[in-house]
Write an enzyme that holds these catalytic residues in place. Sequence first.
Site, PDB file in Angstrom:
ATOM      1  N   GLU A 300       0.831  -1.208   0.000  1.00 57.81           N
ATOM      2  CA  GLU A 300       0.000   0.000   0.000  1.00 57.81           C
ATOM      3  C   GLU A 300       0.864   1.257   0.000  1.00 57.81           C
ATOM      4  O   GLU A 300       0.662   2.168  -0.805  1.00 57.81           O
ATOM      5  CB  GLU A 300      -0.901  -0.013   1.237  1.00 57.81           C
ATOM      6  CG  GLU A 300      -1.845   1.173   1.353  1.00 57.81           C
ATOM      7  CD  GLU A 300      -3.016   1.035   0.413  1.00 57.81           C
ATOM      8  OE1 GLU A 300      -3.066   1.820  -0.557  1.00 57.81           O
ATOM      9  OE2 GLU A 300      -3.869   0.167   0.624  1.00 57.81           O
ATOM     10  N   ASP A 304       1.200   4.023  -3.100  1.00 56.42           N
ATOM     11  CA  ASP A 304       0.768   5.412  -2.902  1.00 56.42           C
ATOM     12  C   ASP A 304       1.887   6.401  -3.180  1.00 56.42           C
ATOM     13  O   ASP A 304       1.705   7.395  -3.900  1.00 56.42           O
ATOM     14  CB  ASP A 304       0.255   5.596  -1.474  1.00 56.42           C
ATOM     15  CG  ASP A 304      -1.044   4.854  -1.204  1.00 56.42           C
ATOM     16  OD1 ASP A 304      -1.680   4.421  -2.177  1.00 56.42           O
ATOM     17  OD2 ASP A 304      -1.403   4.691  -0.026  1.00 56.42           O
ATOM     18  N   SER A 518      -6.906   1.852  -4.361  1.00 59.54           N
ATOM     19  CA  SER A 518      -5.652   2.377  -3.806  1.00 59.54           C
ATOM     20  C   SER A 518      -4.756   2.932  -4.901  1.00 59.54           C
ATOM     21  O   SER A 518      -3.913   3.787  -4.630  1.00 59.54           O
ATOM     22  CB  SER A 518      -4.890   1.275  -3.064  1.00 59.54           C
ATOM     23  OG  SER A 518      -5.288   1.217  -1.731  1.00 59.54           O
TER      24      SER A 518
END
Length: 612
Positions: A300, A304, A518
Amino acid sequence: MRTCFLALILTVTSVAAAPSSVRECQHKVKETINPPRGWTKVKPAPADHTIELRIGLPQSNFALLEQDLYQVSDPFHERYGAHLSKEEVDALIAPQAESVDLVDEWLASHGIATEQLSRSSARDWIKIKVPVSLVEDMLKTEYHVWVHEESGEAMVRTTSYSLPEYLLDHVDVIQPTTMFARFKGQATSYWFAEGERPVVDLSQPYIPIPSAYNGEVNASCNGSITPTCLKELYNAVGYVPQAADKNHIACTGYLDQYADFEDFKLFNEALVPEAANSTFEVIYINGGENSQNLSDAGIEADLDTQYAFGLTYPTPRTFYTTGGSPPYIPDDHTPENSNEPYANWLEYIMNVENPPQTISTSYGDDEQTVPESYAKRVCAELAQLGARGVSLIFSSGDYGVGDGDPNPATQQCYTNNGLNETRFIPEFPATCPYVTAVGATWYLPERAYYISGGGFSNYFARPWWQNYAVPTYLDKLAPGTYAGLYNASGRAIPDVSAQGQWFKIFVGGEEIYIGGTSAAAPTTAAMVSLLNDARLANGLSPLGYLNPFIYAIGQYAPKALNDITVGNNPGCGTEGFNATVGWDPVTGYGTPNFYNLKDVALGNLTAIRELL
């Protein structure tokens, strides 16, 4: 109402005073919930277990703050772009002095002195560390250890708490009490990339897409998304940031998700060579960490930072790593219960004088796992950031209209109201009307990605800026479609969307492919940050709270967004909602067309009708 404390003193010397004391100090239930599905009560919480209690006092003039927020965010209003300062926001939401005094006196009656209290700058939040035994006495409740059956995570929680009657109007919310949200990341669909990645026909090197840069996108992008692909697809090729001295973008990280510098370097060397030697700032909140052991690299966090920062180089960038992942082990003597990481981040960012203008968050949980009182209070905090000129981007969730089961065919979408009714499950904080919710697309030409979270909030009413888009969509549905499964008058999500599959990233030194909302959230945040860059470079304020701007564009300047009209988001045993012309609860108003958006953003919407 202070007579309650006097009556308590009188009971020591006067038996006659006792009935008055009982009547005037009587507790009344402030909040009660049914345990969320999937959680099991294991045993009473240890009496000496420490809880970091947050007490929210009513914000005296939130209605005025909301009015200001809408005025400075409405592109047709004369105050558009005149964002508030931190001091102005604090003054608007400061609680009444009576609330502060009464709560302080109540805490003092339980032996908690004022010097033990930590207060927010506006004095609307009080934070204290207290043992379970004391909290149970204060709130007339019982805490237990609860375990999440699927993940094994444990929390110390209660399902009901009370307050003295005279305090009910002087306290909005107290947590952690009834809050069972796990605040999970939205890169959970990365496994969708396995087995479904299309075989690209490179005999035709370009895919014609009229809205893209020069009307085409490299064919390789149909199975491997890179920053170059996104710039081509979203018409951002050639834009170079000009306001790196003023603009700032950030991503948030939680739950031991670490953004690795070596992975970031490998990503840039391979895909953003001009940024090969760049890095990013890390800010550590509430004991947050950012291990640089490659084996600890977070999918994650790497996703990002690599896309939000890679697309916006050389804009200054920050990764916030916040501690507070669920640490409690039922058989352990964990000293503190600090499993509300988002509250810890909010506390920090609200006290920053000049926060980043664009912040991307790819975390959330089923709205129904967050008590409505707490969700609304968190949402009010997010409104304050919007009023100060911050654009808040949230992924809309990875399970279509359903819950956390990644298989749409087996989702069991039950309510937590004790009736086990089947109902679509929206995601929070994406459902907060003061943030911008981002859904996902895939393939070229783009279509709705079936995992794209979308639907309607059960907590927040439809805001005014959706009064054209949402009824227009609902009017297209056949009468009775999904009757009783969603709240047609609720805040609808998502607002916009972006690519959400087959993103090439580096994790633990290895190249992998990943997807989910995401991926869509940091991509959208990057485009917003570039728009902010253009405005700041031209002497304008940042965009701030985006939604009134987005919905004005969707209605009046549709060429600034790429409308997605194919696909749906199944879940809960249904086909979900469908993408269609205009706004829809799968892809919102669509994906960005950067240069058209820039023309509108720089023209303060005077350019809108030229794009019709």
